[in-house]
Scaffold this active site. Structure first.
Site, mmCIF file in Angstrom:
data_model
loop_
_atom_site.group_PDB
_atom_site.id
_atom_site.type_symbol
_atom_site.label_atom_id
_atom_site.label_comp_id
_atom_site.label_asym_id
_atom_site.label_seq_id
_atom_site.Cartn_x
_atom_site.Cartn_y
_atom_site.Cartn_z
ATOM 1 N N GLU A 246 0.851 -1.192 0.000
ATOM 2 C CA GLU A 246 0.000 0.000 0.000
ATOM 3 C C GLU A 246 0.878 1.231 0.000
ATOM 4 O O GLU A 246 2.009 1.183 0.494
ATOM 5 C CB GLU A 246 -0.896 0.028 1.252
ATOM 6 C CG GLU A 246 -1.997 -1.005 1.206
ATOM 7 C CD GLU A 246 -2.829 -1.036 2.480
ATOM 8 O OE1 GLU A 246 -2.672 -0.140 3.339
ATOM 9 O OE2 GLU A 246 -3.622 -1.970 2.615
ATOM 10 N N LYS A 248 2.453 4.396 1.387
ATOM 11 C CA LYS A 248 2.652 4.904 2.739
ATOM 12 C C LYS A 248 2.443 6.418 2.668
ATOM 13 O O LYS A 248 3.295 7.148 2.178
ATOM 14 C CB LYS A 248 4.057 4.577 3.258
ATOM 15 C CG LYS A 248 4.276 5.029 4.689
ATOM 16 C CD LYS A 248 5.622 4.584 5.223
ATOM 17 C CE LYS A 248 5.756 4.720 6.720
ATOM 18 N NZ LYS A 248 5.452 6.014 7.277
ATOM 19 N N ARG A 268 -2.819 8.579 16.851
ATOM 20 C CA ARG A 268 -2.036 7.415 17.239
ATOM 21 C C ARG A 268 -1.627 7.477 18.707
ATOM 22 O O ARG A 268 -1.451 6.461 19.368
ATOM 23 C CB ARG A 268 -0.822 7.424 16.320
ATOM 24 C CG ARG A 268 0.229 6.488 16.658
ATOM 25 C CD ARG A 268 1.500 6.977 15.976
ATOM 26 N NE ARG A 268 2.591 6.354 16.645
ATOM 27 C CZ ARG A 268 3.439 5.516 16.068
ATOM 28 N NH1 ARG A 268 3.313 5.275 14.791
ATOM 29 N NH2 ARG A 268 4.387 4.971 16.751
ATOM 30 N N GLU A 298 -4.828 7.075 7.313
ATOM 31 C CA GLU A 298 -3.797 8.107 7.428
ATOM 32 C C GLU A 298 -4.392 9.403 6.881
ATOM 33 O O GLU A 298 -4.857 9.448 5.744
ATOM 34 C CB GLU A 298 -2.557 7.692 6.627
ATOM 35 C CG GLU A 298 -1.377 8.602 6.805
ATOM 36 C CD GLU A 298 -0.551 8.323 8.069
ATOM 37 O OE1 GLU A 298 -0.953 7.456 8.897
ATOM 38 O OE2 GLU A 298 0.490 8.973 8.233
ATOM 39 N N PHE A 340 -7.189 2.358 5.722
ATOM 40 C CA PHE A 340 -6.480 1.105 5.429
ATOM 41 C C PHE A 340 -6.880 -0.082 6.301
ATOM 42 O O PHE A 340 -6.381 -1.181 6.102
ATOM 43 C CB PHE A 340 -4.963 1.305 5.441
ATOM 44 C CG PHE A 340 -4.405 1.927 6.698
ATOM 45 C CD1 PHE A 340 -4.310 1.194 7.862
ATOM 46 C CD2 PHE A 340 -3.964 3.238 6.687
ATOM 47 C CE1 PHE A 340 -3.786 1.760 9.012
ATOM 48 C CE2 PHE A 340 -3.431 3.815 7.830
ATOM 49 C CZ PHE A 340 -3.350 3.080 8.992
ATOM 50 N N ARG A 415 4.211 -4.497 17.727
ATOM 51 C CA ARG A 415 4.992 -4.449 16.494
ATOM 52 C C ARG A 415 5.311 -5.888 16.129
ATOM 53 O O ARG A 415 6.440 -6.330 16.243
ATOM 54 C CB ARG A 415 6.290 -3.699 16.837
ATOM 55 C CG ARG A 415 6.717 -2.679 15.814
ATOM 56 C CD ARG A 415 7.969 -1.971 16.286
ATOM 57 N NE ARG A 415 7.733 -0.697 16.922
ATOM 58 C CZ ARG A 415 7.360 0.403 16.297
ATOM 59 N NH1 ARG A 415 7.188 0.398 14.997
ATOM 60 N NH2 ARG A 415 7.171 1.519 16.952
ATOM 61 N N LYS A 421 7.237 -1.301 6.873
ATOM 62 C CA LYS A 421 7.335 -0.091 6.061
ATOM 63 C C LYS A 421 8.636 -0.135 5.295
ATOM 64 O O LYS A 421 9.655 -0.608 5.804
ATOM 65 C CB LYS A 421 7.250 1.157 6.944
ATOM 66 C CG LYS A 421 8.257 1.180 8.067
ATOM 67 C CD LYS A 421 8.032 2.370 8.971
ATOM 68 C CE LYS A 421 8.884 2.211 10.215
ATOM 69 N NZ LYS A 421 8.595 3.178 11.246
HETATM 70 P P1 AMP Z 1 6.184 5.054 11.104
HETATM 71 O O1 AMP Z 1 5.329 6.120 11.736
HETATM 72 O O2 AMP Z 1 7.366 5.620 10.397
HETATM 73 O O3 AMP Z 1 6.508 3.944 12.085
HETATM 74 O O4 AMP Z 1 5.330 4.340 9.934
HETATM 75 C C1 AMP Z 1 4.102 3.673 10.193
HETATM 76 C C2 AMP Z 1 2.960 4.632 9.991
HETATM 77 O O5 AMP Z 1 2.710 4.871 8.614
HETATM 78 C C3 AMP Z 1 1.623 4.146 10.486
HETATM 79 O O6 AMP Z 1 1.500 4.264 11.871
HETATM 80 C C4 AMP Z 1 0.653 5.057 9.752
HETATM 81 O O7 AMP Z 1 0.501 6.255 10.476
HETATM 82 C C5 AMP Z 1 1.401 5.404 8.466
HETATM 83 N N1 AMP Z 1 0.771 4.897 7.228
HETATM 84 C C6 AMP Z 1 0.719 5.577 6.076
HETATM 85 N N2 AMP Z 1 0.113 4.872 5.112
HETATM 86 C C7 AMP Z 1 -0.243 3.677 5.666
HETATM 87 C C8 AMP Z 1 -0.894 2.499 5.173
HETATM 88 N N3 AMP Z 1 -1.309 2.385 3.916
HETATM 89 N N4 AMP Z 1 -1.076 1.475 6.039
HETATM 90 C C9 AMP Z 1 -0.646 1.549 7.326
HETATM 91 N N5 AMP Z 1 -0.025 2.630 7.832
HETATM 92 C C10 AMP Z 1 0.182 3.695 7.028
#
Ligand code: AMP
Length: 552
Positions: A246, A248, A268, A298, A340, A415, A421
């Protein structure tokens, strides 16, 4: 329960920094707390008055507390300020000044935990003209009932500066120990309800069986499932065989709770942002089929409704923070949401369902609009196709892609490795700023060097890992100073101590072992990527994460 009893426990906790000892102090104490006070006690022990997801906020500054101390002690405000400077701690200053009052007053009424909560609850709902004076009088009333020792902790609680090191982890373990229930069930119940008070009440009265029954409920946020990092597309294809990729999106994660005619939005960090986004509330009411649902997405700020190019994250955070002139902000900074996941629908939890089924359900219940839509997805086991999707995401200006296991359930608060990601950039760390130094010369009015810290999740303490001060533009120094000024808790010459609130994403060259900082590590050439207004200190990267990165 008398507040003096809680004060005794605070004193015991203050004397130790051992996690085990703290847990057993809290566990012993919980056993004697009446059921109806558990909720309040569990917040007070962590230095909170309301859960983070409540719409209520205290927002009491030092000035108001100084006024209240002055009223109750009969000591002029400037003398109260002198005492605070002398002791370096408003709580201790209050305690010392109240000794005087104690000699002249007869204590007719004992201060109870409930009374403290009730006054602070009333105070939090006051707004508008004359509210300042009323707030001061609520604080003064509490101080007038309190013994000197009690006022120390009362003042720290009101200023949100209790900091005894009792984090969520300690409280969870203490609940398990005190009521002899399974710690894993406590953890599960908490991640589904975000409500330690409720978890404790049920553990006390119904034990393990009761905890098992705790479930998601629209209106009460859950801890979200977190992503791990993968180094590239190949790594996730090897792991899952067939993968849902998906886009990001770079914004803020939002939980949307639809509960018949009501909609609640949580970040969050489980903050309630319903008021800030009336247009999302409206979309959710109109475009989620059915009566009850919890969906996740998001949120991204966009240029305008015709040109939906994403705007910098800072614009979105302005909307999250803004609590007034909302209709104007809705026009000025439009947002879209990319959904999502769905974890609850029509009275039933969906977290046990496989992701592919949850996505199917999501597609069925969402009526897409331009600004309320599903996250773009591509399901594949081919490296070429996945690469194409990844490149396309980057070309469109997104951060990268998420890779999800189609057969995995949803695991709140952890986690677990069901979702990865993938981003092209070097791994950054999210760190908390806990100190700073005023600049020199031209920069004398700006905070110019920032002390960074990682979280030790076991103790809730922040351990230093480096100082960041290079690579800033003047504009950034100004902005950082504005952001941090309100968090100064102590000043010693040019050095200031800051309340651990602001989280920054930091890039660096290398992690090294170092005796200079309390984490035992130092970052080489740390530099600011951005301020993470969407993250709180508890979301910062941990010591373990630093160790993992180093061992890589
Ligand atoms: P990070 O904040 O760097 O740990 O990356 C994870 C975060 O990406 C998630 O907590 C969401 O806020 C964001 N995110 C963006 N697009 C998506 C998606 N398609 N699915 C899940 N999370 C997403």
């Amino acid at each position: 329960m008398d507040y003096s009893r809680l004060t005794e426990v605070y004193q015991k906790l203050e004397k130790t920094s051992s996690r085990l000892e703290m847990t057993s102090i809290v566990a012993d104490f919980l056993a004697e707390v009446p059921r109806e006070d558990l909720q309040i006690i569990l917040l007070f022990l962590r230095g909170r008055v309301f859960p983070s997801w409540s719409e209520k906020e205290l927002g009491i500054g030092h000035k108001m507390v100084i006024k209240a101390i002055s009223i109750v002690s009969g000591i002029p405000e400037n003398k109260v300020e002198d005492k605070i400077r002398e002791t370096g701690d408003t709580g201790i200053a209050a305690e010392q000044l109240m000794v005087k009052k104690a000699q002249t007053t007869l204590f007719t009424e004992r201060l109870t935990v409930r009374k403290v909560y009730e006054n602070l609850d009333k105070l939090a709902s006051l707004t508008g003209k004359g509210s300042q004076d009323k707030k001061i009088s609520y604080i003064a009333e509490l101080l007038s009932f309190s013994q000197p020792k009690e006022s120390r902790y009362l003042v720290r609680t009101i200023l949100e500066e209790l900091r005894l090191g009792v984090g969520e982890g300690i409280v969870r373990d203490a609940i398990a120990q005190s009521f002899q229930v399974d710690p894993r069930l406590v953890e599960r119940a908490y991640s589904l309800s975000s409500d330690l008070g409720e978890v404790a009440r049920i553990a006390k009265s119904e034990g393990n069986d009761g905890l098992k029954k705790i479930n998601l409920m629209p209106g009460r946020p859950m801890e979200v499932m977190l992503a791990q990092k993968a180094k590239d597309i190949q790594e996730v294809l090897d792991k899952f065989k067939i993968v849902a990729f998906e886009i990001k999106y770079d914004g803020a994660r939002i939980q949307i709770h639809k509960d018949n005619s009501k909609v609640h939005l949580f970040t969050r960090r489980l903050e309630n942002v319903t008021k800030q986004f009336p247009e999302i509330v409206k979309s959710a009411k109109e475009n989620i089929r059915g009566d009850s649902a919890i969906v996740e997405g998001e949120m991204v700020a966009i240029k305008d409704l015709d040109d939906r190019h994403p705007r910098p994250f800072q614009d979105l955070s302005r909307r999250i923070k803004r609590k007034y002139d909302i209709p104007e902000m809705v026009k000025k900074i439009p947002v879209e949401i990319n959904l999502f996941d769905v974890v609850f629908y029509e009275g039933e939890s969906k977290i046990g369902e496989k992701f592919k089924n949850r996505r199917k359900l999501l597609e069925k219940i969402i009526m897409e609009t331009d600004t309320f839509k599903l996250a773009e997805q591509s399901i594949t086991n081919s490296i070429e196709e996945a690469d194409k999707f990844y490149r396309r995401a980057l070309n469109l200006g997104h951060e990268g892609v998420m890779a999800k296991n189609l057969d995995a359930p949803y695991q709140p608060g952890s986690r677990v490795g069901y979702m990865y990601k993938i981003k092209p950039i070097m791994e950054t760390l999210d760190l908390v700023i806990i100190g700073a130094t005023w600049g020199e010369g031209r920069r004398a009015h700006w905070l110019a060097s920032f002390l960074l810290a990682v979280l030790d999740p076991d103790t809730g303490e922040f351990l230093t890992i480096g100082k960041m001060g290079t690579g800033f533009t003047d504009e950034q120094f100004r902005e950082m100073t504005e952001t941090l000024k309100g968090e100064i808790s102590e000043q010693m010459g040019k050095e200031v101590k800051l309340k651990p609130k602001v989280v920054v994403e930091v890039a660096y060259e290398e992690i090294q072992k170092s005796p200079t900082y309390s984490s035992g590590y130092a970052l080489r050439f740390p530099r600011l990527v951005r301020v993470r207004t969407d993250k709180g200190p508890q979301d910062a990267d941990t010591l373990q994460r630093v160790e993992e990165l180093l061992s890589k």
